[in-house]
Design a protein around this motif. Structure first.
Motif, short mmCIF file in Angstrom:
data_model
loop_
_atom_site.label_atom_id
_atom_site.label_comp_id
_atom_site.label_asym_id
_atom_site.label_seq_id
_atom_site.Cartn_x
_atom_site.Cartn_y
_atom_site.Cartn_z
N LEU A 273 -39.05 7.88 -12.94
CA LEU A 273 -37.60 8.01 -12.91
C LEU A 273 -37.00 6.75 -12.30
O LEU A 273 -37.49 6.24 -11.29
N ASP A 274 -35.94 6.27 -12.91
CA ASP A 274 -35.27 5.06 -12.42
C ASP A 274 -33.79 5.38 -12.23
O ASP A 274 -32.99 5.32 -13.16
N LEU A 275 -33.45 5.74 -11.01
CA LEU A 275 -32.09 6.18 -10.67
C LEU A 275 -31.24 4.97 -10.30
O LEU A 275 -31.62 4.19 -9.42
N GLN A 276 -30.09 4.81 -10.97
CA GLN A 276 -29.22 3.66 -10.74
C GLN A 276 -27.75 4.08 -10.72
O GLN A 276 -27.38 5.12 -11.27
N VAL A 277 -26.94 3.23 -10.09
CA VAL A 277 -25.49 3.46 -10.07
C VAL A 277 -24.90 3.01 -11.40
O VAL A 277 -25.11 1.87 -11.83
N ALA A 278 -24.16 3.90 -12.05
CA ALA A 278 -23.48 3.56 -13.30
C ALA A 278 -22.04 3.11 -13.05
O ALA A 278 -21.57 2.14 -13.65
N GLU A 279 -21.34 3.82 -12.15
CA GLU A 279 -19.96 3.47 -11.82
C GLU A 279 -19.74 3.78 -10.34
O GLU A 279 -20.33 4.71 -9.80
N MET A 280 -18.86 3.00 -9.69
CA MET A 280 -18.55 3.28 -8.29
C MET A 280 -17.17 2.72 -7.96
O MET A 280 -16.82 1.60 -8.37
N THR A 281 -16.40 3.51 -7.22
CA THR A 281 -15.10 3.07 -6.73
C THR A 281 -15.05 3.29 -5.23
O THR A 281 -15.28 4.42 -4.75
N ASP A 282 -14.77 2.23 -4.47
CA ASP A 282 -14.67 2.37 -3.03
C ASP A 282 -13.39 3.11 -2.63
O ASP A 282 -12.46 3.25 -3.44
N VAL A 283 -13.35 3.53 -1.37
CA VAL A 283 -12.16 4.18 -0.84
C VAL A 283 -11.00 3.18 -0.87
O VAL A 283 -11.17 2.00 -0.53
N SER A 284 -9.83 3.64 -1.27
CA SER A 284 -8.70 2.72 -1.46
C SER A 284 -8.01 2.33 -0.15
O SER A 284 -7.51 1.21 -0.02
N CYS A 285 -7.98 3.22 0.82
CA CYS A 285 -7.34 2.94 2.10
C CYS A 285 -8.26 3.33 3.25
O CYS A 285 -9.06 4.27 3.13
N PHE A 286 -8.13 2.61 4.34
CA PHE A 286 -8.95 2.90 5.51
C PHE A 286 -8.75 4.35 5.94
O PHE A 286 -7.63 4.83 6.08
N GLY A 288 -9.53 6.89 4.21
CA GLY A 288 -9.29 7.77 3.07
C GLY A 288 -10.57 8.42 2.57
O GLY A 288 -11.67 8.18 3.07
N SER A 289 -10.44 9.24 1.55
CA SER A 289 -11.59 9.96 1.00
C SER A 289 -11.49 10.07 -0.52
O SER A 289 -11.68 11.14 -1.09
N ASP A 290 -11.14 8.96 -1.15
CA ASP A 290 -11.02 8.98 -2.60
C ASP A 290 -12.09 8.12 -3.28
O ASP A 290 -11.90 7.61 -4.38
N GLY A 291 -13.24 7.96 -2.63
CA GLY A 291 -14.34 7.23 -3.24
C GLY A 291 -14.97 8.00 -4.40
O GLY A 291 -14.89 9.23 -4.48
N TYR A 292 -15.61 7.24 -5.30
CA TYR A 292 -16.19 7.86 -6.50
C TYR A 292 -17.48 7.15 -6.85
O TYR A 292 -17.58 5.92 -6.80
N VAL A 293 -18.52 7.93 -7.19
CA VAL A 293 -19.81 7.37 -7.60
C VAL A 293 -20.34 8.17 -8.79
O VAL A 293 -20.30 9.41 -8.79
N LYS A 294 -20.85 7.44 -9.79
CA LYS A 294 -21.54 8.06 -10.92
C LYS A 294 -22.90 7.36 -11.07
O LYS A 294 -22.99 6.14 -11.00
N VAL A 295 -23.97 8.16 -11.26
CA VAL A 295 -25.31 7.60 -11.38
C VAL A 295 -25.88 7.93 -12.76
O VAL A 295 -25.37 8.79 -13.49
N ILE A 340 -23.81 3.30 -0.83
CA ILE A 340 -22.88 3.09 0.29
C ILE A 340 -21.48 2.87 -0.27
O ILE A 340 -21.24 1.91 -1.02
N VAL A 341 -20.59 3.78 0.06
CA VAL A 341 -19.18 3.64 -0.32
C VAL A 341 -18.44 2.93 0.81
O VAL A 341 -18.55 3.32 1.98
N ASN A 342 -17.73 1.89 0.48
CA ASN A 342 -17.01 1.09 1.47
C ASN A 342 -15.52 1.43 1.48
O ASN A 342 -15.02 2.16 0.62
N GLU A 343 -14.83 0.87 2.45
CA GLU A 343 -13.38 1.04 2.56
C GLU A 343 -12.78 -0.27 3.06
O GLU A 343 -13.47 -1.09 3.68
#
Length: 358
Positions: A273-286, A288-295, A340-343
């Protein structure tokens, strides 16, 4: 078509003076039959084959309705190697014998995978081979096969008192990393084998050897002459093909007296199995909790479990922090990925000049 062995004889014969002995390897398969006109049948010799030191002979005892002009059988070795043509008599009435010679290089190449296939075929006959013989019964014309054959493989190999070797590497596909590397080690010598060093490499990189400390009997002894074992584990970095080479050395603590059977090389597929990130969006404001990850992964119908308890290949409303996801399927071992989701940094306001607020 696979047929059972009638017998497998290992006959000892004195081949040369001194400690070197010639072993005559002889295997017979019986009743290799073709049920169809102009059909074919295959004799598959077992994985007890040992490397040849002399040329081999393939002997075919056969009968069939080969009376008309253009009716004949052909014999092929592996890789479509043509050995010769078989011509017979009328109406299955006579058993005929033909012998063909196979070079040392060819028989050892054919035996590299542990099995030698010899095919007898009427597929190239210019006229139809009639279909009324009885399998394995010369002289009858009331059966339902087009021809019948017994195939015998004969060759001589040499050995000595201390002769350890590799029969096969029994690892073809690994689905976990690290994956087990398995091999069958055999005593080909005239002395009992009490220990032998089993060396191995992956893509020419030598790995930690395995010391086998167990007794293997001689070829003509009553005990077991071989053993299957796991010689080590390899941490496959990614899916793909890897060359695994296994070889023995220093049987009973002394140099090997015959090196023809020491080494086996196979290609092993790592299906991981080779698990990878397909899409990722960091948190928009310090804060906040609107981060997004797709693998995504190469797995078969994979399932995903996140450290937050969520399932599925994507998660939303994420805080800025590490997130773990585990992918699993019904074939391979699980794969874990940390994302790791950043902000953005916290916005700071400084008062540059003092004053009163009205």
């Amino acid at each position: 078509m696979k047929r059972s062995l009638q017998n497998a004889l290992l006959i000892l014969a004195i081949f040369a003076s001194g400690s070197v002995i010639g072993q005559i390897y002889n295997v017979q398969l019986t009743n290799i039959c073709s049920p169809n006109n102009n059909g074919s049948a295959t004799a598959s010799f077992p994985n007890t084959l040992v490397p040849a030191a002399t040329q081999a002979t393939v002997t075919v005892d056969y009968h069939g309705d080969l009376s008309a002009s253009g009716e004949f059988l052909e014999v092929y070795g592996e890789n479509n190697t043509f050995l010769g043509q078989l011509n017979g008599g009328s109406d299955c009435s006579t058993q005929y014998t033909s012998t063909f010679t196979v070079s040392v290089a060819d028989i050892n190449a054919w035996a590299a995978d542990g099995v030698v296939d010899i095919e007898v075929t009427a597929a190239n006959a210019t006229t139809t081979v009639n279909n009324f013989c009885i399998c394995g019964t010369p002289g009858s014309s009331s059966g339902n096969v087009s021809f019948s054959a017994n195939v015998t493989l004969d060759y001589t190999y040499t050995t000595g008192p201390n002769d350890g070797g590799v029969v096969s590497v029994d690892t073809s596909v690994v689905t976990c990393s690290p994956g087990d590397i398995n091999a069958v080690i055999k005593n080909y010598g005239t002395n009992q084998l009490n220990n032998v060093m089993v060396n191995w490499s992956v893509d020419s990189v030598v790995q930690t050897p395995f010391m086998l400390n167990s007794t293997l009997d001689t070829l003509n002894g009553s005990g077991s002459t071989d053993t299957s074992l796991t010689i080590g584990q390899y941490d496959f970095p990614e899916s793909g093909m890897y060359e695994i080479k296994v070889w023995t050395s220093m049987p009973n603590g002394v140099p090997d007296t015959s090196n023809i059977n020491d080494t086996a090389v196979v290609m092993v597929e790592a299906d991981l199995l080779d698990l990878q990130v397909a899409e990722m969006t960091d948190v928009s404001c310090f804060g906040g909790s609107d981060g997004y990850v797709k693998v995504t992964t190469n797995g078969y119908a994979p399932t995903y479990i996140w450290s937050s308890g969520s399932t599925g290949d994507s998660v939303t409303n994420l805080w800025a922090e590490p997130h773990l996801v585990v992918a699993n399927d019904s074939v391979s071992c699980p794969d874990t990925l940390e994302v790791i989701v950043n902000e953005p940094p916290e916005l700071m306001v400084n008062l540059l000049e003092g004053g009163s607020v009205p």
